[in-house]
Design a protein around this motif. Structure first.
Motif, PDB file in Angstrom:
ATOM      1  N   THR A  23     -26.837  48.671 -18.946  1.00 39.42           N
ATOM      2  CA  THR A  23     -28.068  48.076 -18.820  1.00 39.42           C
ATOM      3  C   THR A  23     -28.153  46.694 -19.581  1.00 39.42           C
ATOM      4  O   THR A  23     -28.156  47.034 -21.155  1.00 39.42           O
ATOM      5  CB  THR A  23     -29.002  49.023 -18.825  1.00 39.42           C
ATOM      6  N   PRO A  24     -28.475  45.443 -19.259  1.00 37.55           N
ATOM      7  CA  PRO A  24     -28.497  44.359 -20.123  1.00 37.55           C
ATOM      8  C   PRO A  24     -29.715  44.340 -20.984  1.00 37.55           C
ATOM      9  O   PRO A  24     -30.864  44.730 -20.559  1.00 37.55           O
ATOM     10  CB  PRO A  24     -28.364  43.161 -19.150  1.00 37.55           C
ATOM     11  N   GLU A  25     -29.643  43.713 -22.124  1.00 39.10           N
ATOM     12  CA  GLU A  25     -30.819  43.555 -22.882  1.00 39.10           C
ATOM     13  C   GLU A  25     -31.233  42.114 -23.065  1.00 39.10           C
ATOM     14  O   GLU A  25     -30.074  41.145 -23.135  1.00 39.10           O
ATOM     15  CB  GLU A  25     -30.570  44.183 -24.358  1.00 39.10           C
ATOM     16  N   GLU A  30     -34.352  34.922 -23.174  1.00 46.72           N
ATOM     17  CA  GLU A  30     -34.150  35.564 -21.884  1.00 46.72           C
ATOM     18  C   GLU A  30     -35.128  36.591 -21.665  1.00 46.72           C
ATOM     19  O   GLU A  30     -36.117  36.872 -22.088  1.00 46.72           O
ATOM     20  CB  GLU A  30     -33.069  36.159 -21.976  1.00 46.72           C
ATOM     21  N   VAL A  31     -35.212  36.837 -20.106  1.00 40.11           N
ATOM     22  CA  VAL A  31     -35.913  37.815 -19.696  1.00 40.11           C
ATOM     23  C   VAL A  31     -35.101  38.701 -19.142  1.00 40.11           C
ATOM     24  O   VAL A  31     -33.964  38.560 -18.399  1.00 40.11           O
ATOM     25  CB  VAL A  31     -37.108  37.164 -18.569  1.00 40.11           C
ATOM     26  N   ARG A  32     -35.518  40.076 -18.918  1.00 37.74           N
ATOM     27  CA  ARG A  32     -34.812  41.094 -18.070  1.00 37.74           C
ATOM     28  C   ARG A  32     -35.589  41.295 -16.788  1.00 37.74           C
ATOM     29  O   ARG A  32     -36.922  41.636 -16.888  1.00 37.74           O
ATOM     30  CB  ARG A  32     -34.393  42.423 -18.727  1.00 37.74           C
ATOM     31  N   ILE A  33     -34.817  41.247 -15.528  1.00 36.29           N
ATOM     32  CA  ILE A  33     -35.824  41.614 -14.462  1.00 36.29           C
ATOM     33  C   ILE A  33     -35.245  42.991 -13.748  1.00 36.29           C
ATOM     34  O   ILE A  33     -34.054  43.218 -13.824  1.00 36.29           O
ATOM     35  CB  ILE A  33     -35.204  40.473 -13.299  1.00 36.29           C
ATOM     36  N   PRO A  95     -20.931  35.918 -15.843  1.00 34.77           N
ATOM     37  CA  PRO A  95     -20.306  37.056 -15.013  1.00 34.77           C
ATOM     38  C   PRO A  95     -21.226  37.982 -14.368  1.00 34.77           C
ATOM     39  O   PRO A  95     -20.761  38.566 -13.341  1.00 34.77           O
ATOM     40  CB  PRO A  95     -19.452  37.815 -15.911  1.00 34.77           C
ATOM     41  N   LEU A  96     -22.739  38.277 -15.005  1.00 27.62           N
ATOM     42  CA  LEU A  96     -23.373  39.294 -14.405  1.00 27.62           C
ATOM     43  C   LEU A  96     -24.524  38.878 -13.543  1.00 27.62           C
ATOM     44  O   LEU A  96     -25.329  38.074 -13.946  1.00 27.62           O
ATOM     45  CB  LEU A  96     -24.093  39.911 -15.781  1.00 27.62           C
ATOM     46  N   ALA A 104     -30.179  40.217 -16.955  1.00 28.14           N
ATOM     47  CA  ALA A 104     -30.928  39.283 -17.883  1.00 28.14           C
ATOM     48  C   ALA A 104     -30.537  37.755 -17.798  1.00 28.14           C
ATOM     49  O   ALA A 104     -29.415  37.645 -17.436  1.00 28.14           O
ATOM     50  CB  ALA A 104     -30.560  39.864 -19.429  1.00 28.14           C
ATOM     51  N   LEU A 105     -31.869  36.906 -17.828  1.00 26.90           N
ATOM     52  CA  LEU A 105     -31.447  35.678 -17.581  1.00 26.90           C
ATOM     53  C   LEU A 105     -31.996  34.815 -18.488  1.00 26.90           C
ATOM     54  O   LEU A 105     -33.405  35.109 -18.857  1.00 26.90           O
ATOM     55  CB  LEU A 105     -31.729  35.162 -16.174  1.00 26.90           C
ATOM     56  N   PRO A 106     -31.649  33.426 -18.833  1.00 31.73           N
ATOM     57  CA  PRO A 106     -32.626  32.400 -19.232  1.00 31.73           C
ATOM     58  C   PRO A 106     -33.999  32.158 -18.705  1.00 31.73           C
ATOM     59  O   PRO A 106     -33.950  32.454 -17.276  1.00 31.73           O
ATOM     60  CB  PRO A 106     -31.740  31.212 -19.252  1.00 31.73           C
ATOM     61  N   GLU A 107     -35.100  32.359 -19.193  1.00 30.63           N
ATOM     62  CA  GLU A 107     -36.342  32.480 -18.669  1.00 30.63           C
ATOM     63  C   GLU A 107     -36.769  31.552 -17.464  1.00 30.63           C
ATOM     64  O   GLU A 107     -37.317  32.020 -16.754  1.00 30.63           O
ATOM     65  CB  GLU A 107     -37.534  32.565 -19.751  1.00 30.63           C
ATOM     66  N   ASN A 108     -36.044  30.246 -17.782  1.00 30.33           N
ATOM     67  CA  ASN A 108     -36.627  29.390 -16.607  1.00 30.33           C
ATOM     68  C   ASN A 108     -35.615  29.725 -15.160  1.00 30.33           C
ATOM     69  O   ASN A 108     -36.034  29.000 -14.451  1.00 30.33           O
ATOM     70  CB  ASN A 108     -36.067  27.960 -17.058  1.00 30.33           C
ATOM     71  N   GLN A 109     -34.781  30.535 -15.353  1.00 30.08           N
ATOM     72  CA  GLN A 109     -34.041  30.910 -14.102  1.00 30.08           C
ATOM     73  C   GLN A 109     -34.800  32.045 -13.549  1.00 30.08           C
ATOM     74  O   GLN A 109     -34.322  32.664 -12.439  1.00 30.08           O
ATOM     75  CB  GLN A 109     -32.642  31.375 -14.396  1.00 30.08           C
ATOM     76  N   ALA A 110     -35.871  32.717 -13.975  1.00 32.21           N
ATOM     77  CA  ALA A 110     -36.662  33.522 -13.416  1.00 32.21           C
ATOM     78  C   ALA A 110     -37.989  32.962 -13.107  1.00 32.21           C
ATOM     79  O   ALA A 110     -38.852  32.788 -13.889  1.00 32.21           O
ATOM     80  CB  ALA A 110     -36.980  34.833 -14.312  1.00 32.21           C
TER      81      ALA A 110
END
Length: 327
Positions: A23-25, A30-33, A95-96, A104-110
């Motif tokens: 599970t990513p952190e 970043e944010v986790r969705i 890759p993920l 988990a992504l940079p927050e602007n991609q959420a």
């Protein structure tokens, strides 16, 4: 977490796996969705098949998805926890992707998902909606313009047709079957050309009194480029294209372009500039908040049915965005 992944390129049934992955952190910024749905695009299945060779230990596919932020990294406003979001470029250059319970992504991609849009609808956005919005932007569509949308029942151009209409344009769509024509009529589009049965150029000129259209929004330059020489675009027309089945040399008549000051515009949605991306994201969310967008949701598969989901996209038989339920 449960996820689907592949470790090498190949056929869906041969390389896609389902099981447990770490599970990513969320890192800094970043944010986790916690994902509800993952959207499958043609580019996702092409990447898995080999258009993008695997360069990591494994790939969790898909760039589009929707869910709820459950953790934030350093530097991110904690108030974002609990926010409903949709994603873009989740698995582009990394890759993920979204075919998992978490990403988990940079927050602007959420991107904030307006409450009037469902999670399924949020997972339909990403690549299709941003491609459509950028195409309409580049087409410089204004009220009173006439626009030809190629493949109006495709995931991208179903959005593009609606976005052009929202700007006050008259929209003509090509479609590949009567069933797709019926779908577009239900969405309020009546000027339809069945390109397998009708001559597109002749029908467009008939519908426009031989004046042609102000813009063409195209998904396959290899077949649509000929429309320019056939007089489908009016003077100062915009030909906007985001794809082609043939990636090689495609002839275009210079003599048909220059006298009418026709513009050719190509773009790749993954590589929008920061300014372009901001305009597109804000524009899509504005339309979502206004409730003017209809969505083409296709069949939905469970996460463990990832092979069937990819094969459904590859079959070309499904209308609408194929989804994977991640919860």
């Amino acid at each position: 977490m449960k996820a689907a992944w592949y470790e090498r390129n190949g056929a869906a049934a041969e390389v896609l796996q389902f099981g447990d992955r770490p599970t990513p952190e969320p890192g800094p910024g970043e944010v986790r969705i916690r994902l509800a749905y993952s959207g499958v695009n043609p580019s996702d299945v092409k990447s898995r098949a080999g258009s993008r060779p695997v360069s990591d230990l494994y790939i969790i596919p898909h760039s589009d998805g929707a869910g709820v932020i459950d953790q934030v990294g350093a530097g991110v406003d904690p108030a974002r926890v609990g926010q409903r979001v949709w994603t873009w470029n989740a698995q582009y250059g990394r890759p993920l992707g979204t075919c998992a319970q978490y990403v988990a992504l940079p927050e602007n991609q959420a991107v904030f998902l307006p409450t009037r849009a469902s999670m399924q609808e949020g997972a339909c956005l990403g690549i299709p909606a941003l491609t459509a919005y950028q195409a309409v932007e580049l087409a410089e569509i204004e009220a009173g313009h006439v626009v030809l949308v190629i493949g109006g029942a495709s995931a991208v151009n179903f959005y593009a047709a609606q976005m052009a209409r929202e700007r006050g344009a008259r929209v003509i769509c090509t479609v590949g079957s009567q069933a797709k024509a019926d779908l577009l009529r239900e969405a309020g589009f009546d000027e339809l050309i069945l390109y397998k049965e009708q001559d597109v150029a002749r029908e467009v000129l008939k519908l426009t009194g031989s004046k042609g259209v102000n813009a063409i929004i195209d998904m396959d330059f290899s077949t649509s480029a000929a429309l320019i020489e056939q007089g489908v675009l009016a003077s100062h027309g915009q030909f906007v294209c985001f794809g082609s089945n043939d990636r090689g040399w495609i002839p275009v008549s210079f003599g048909a372009l220059l006298p009418r000051s026709i513009s050719l515009k190509f773009f790749l949605v993954y590589e929008l500039t920061e300014k372009q991306r901001k305009v597109c994201v804000e524009g899509v969310n504005r339309l979502l908040e206004q409730g003017v967008l209809q969505h083409l949701s296709g069949p939905c598969f469970a996460l463990e049915e990832i092979v069937a989901a990819h094969e459904a996209v590859e079959s070309g038989k499904e209308v609408g965005k194929v989804l994977v339920h991640c919860e």
